[in-house]
Enzyme design. Structure first.
Site, short mmCIF file in Angstrom:
data_model
loop_
_atom_site.label_atom_id
_atom_site.label_comp_id
_atom_site.label_asym_id
_atom_site.label_seq_id
_atom_site.Cartn_x
_atom_site.Cartn_y
_atom_site.Cartn_z
N LYS A 88 -7.08 -4.61 -3.08
CA LYS A 88 -7.64 -5.24 -1.89
C LYS A 88 -8.47 -4.26 -1.08
O LYS A 88 -8.36 -3.04 -1.24
CB LYS A 88 -6.51 -5.82 -1.01
N CYS A 134 -1.99 -2.67 7.78
CA CYS A 134 -1.85 -3.60 6.66
C CYS A 134 -0.52 -4.32 6.65
O CYS A 134 -0.45 -5.49 6.26
CB CYS A 134 -2.08 -2.85 5.35
N ASP A 173 0.78 -1.24 0.00
CA ASP A 173 0.00 0.00 0.00
C ASP A 173 0.82 1.30 0.00
O ASP A 173 0.44 2.27 0.66
CB ASP A 173 -0.94 0.02 1.21
#
Length: 207
Positions: free
Chosen positions: A85, A119, A24
Site C-alpha cells: 500500500k 497507519c 506495517d
C-alpha cells in the site's frame, strides 16, 4: 422492553468472527519506534495464535519501507494475505471486499502495528466506519514518540475502538481452558510467552 432484551456490544471475541490486521511492521520502521522489540514480540504472539485458531490474517507493507520484520516469522505461515500500500489505512477497497466475500462471518478486527498515530489509526477508523468492531492491541502498537502514540490511542478509544493487550486478545479468543487449541498456543513457559511492555504504560520514551 426489559433491560435484557437488547445486548450491549462489549467487545466479546469470537474466533469464528474475527480477523487479524498487522500494520506495517517493517524493518525500516524499527529504528524509529519506541519499544520495538517488545511490540514485535507481542505481534508475533498474536500472529501465531491467529494462525492456530484459523483467523484470517492480513499483513500490510508500506511501499518503500522494506519487508516485514523477520522476527515475525511470516514465512512460516501459508495463510498470510499481504497488502502492499501507499495510503495510510490498510483497509483498501480490495481488502474490504476480500473480508466481505471470503470471510463474510467476520465482524471484528484485531489491529496491531505501526505507526499508532498514522497507519494504525487510519486502519482502525476505517474499520469502525465500515461497521466492524475493532480491538486495538495496546502493547503491540508504537510510534516514534510516546506523545503521538498516547493521543492516537485516546482518539481511537473515543471513536469506539476497544483498547486491549496481546494476551487478553488470545485468552478472549480461546474463551475456555478446555479449548483443544489452548495448549497448542501455550506450549512454552508462561513468562516466555508474555511480552513485558510495561514501558509503554509509562509514556516515557525508551530512547
Amino acid at each position: 422492553m426489559s433491560c435484557c432484551d437488547k445486548q450491549k456490544n462489549v467487545g466479546e471475541l469470537d474466533s469464528q468472527r474475527t480477523a487479524l490486521l498487522v500494520v506495517d511492521l517493517q524493518v525500516k520502521f524499527g529504528p524509529m519506534m519506541q519499544y520495538w522489540p517488545q511490540v514485535i514480540k507481542a505481534a508475533r504472539q498474536l500472529i501465531r495464535a491467529a494462525n492456530i485458531l484459523n483467523l484470517p490474517i492480513y499483513v500490510s507493507e508500506q511501499k518503500g519501507w522494506g519487508s516485514s520484520a523477520p522476527e515475525l516469522s511470516l514465512n512460516s505461515y501459508t495463510n498470510i494475505n499481504y497488502v502492499p500500500k501507499t495510503q495510510f489505512s490498510m483497509l483498501l477497497p480490495d481488502v474490504l471486499e476480500s473480508l466481505k466475500t471470503r470471510h463474510p462471518s467476520v465482524d471484528t478486527l484485531i489491529v496491531c502495528g505501526v505507526m499508532t498515530h498514522c497507519c494504525v489509526q487510519s486502519t482502525v477508523l476505517t474499520g469502525l466506519k465500515h461497521g466492524y468492531t475493532v480491538h486495538l492491541v495496546g502493547n503491540a502498537v508504537s510510534s516514534p514518540t510516546m506523545t503521538d502514540r498516547q493521543y492516537a490511542i485516546d482518539r481511537m478509544r473515543q471513536s469506539g475502538a476497544f483498547i486491549t493487550t496481546c494476551e487478553a486478545v488470545i485468552l478472549g479468543l480461546l474463551r475456555d481452558e478446555t479449548n483443544p487449541k489452548f495448549y497448542d498456543i501455550y506450549t512454552e513457559p508462561y513468562e516466555t510467552l508474555v511480552s513485558d511492555c510495561s514501558g509503554l504504560l509509562s509514556n516515557k520514551p525508551e530512547k
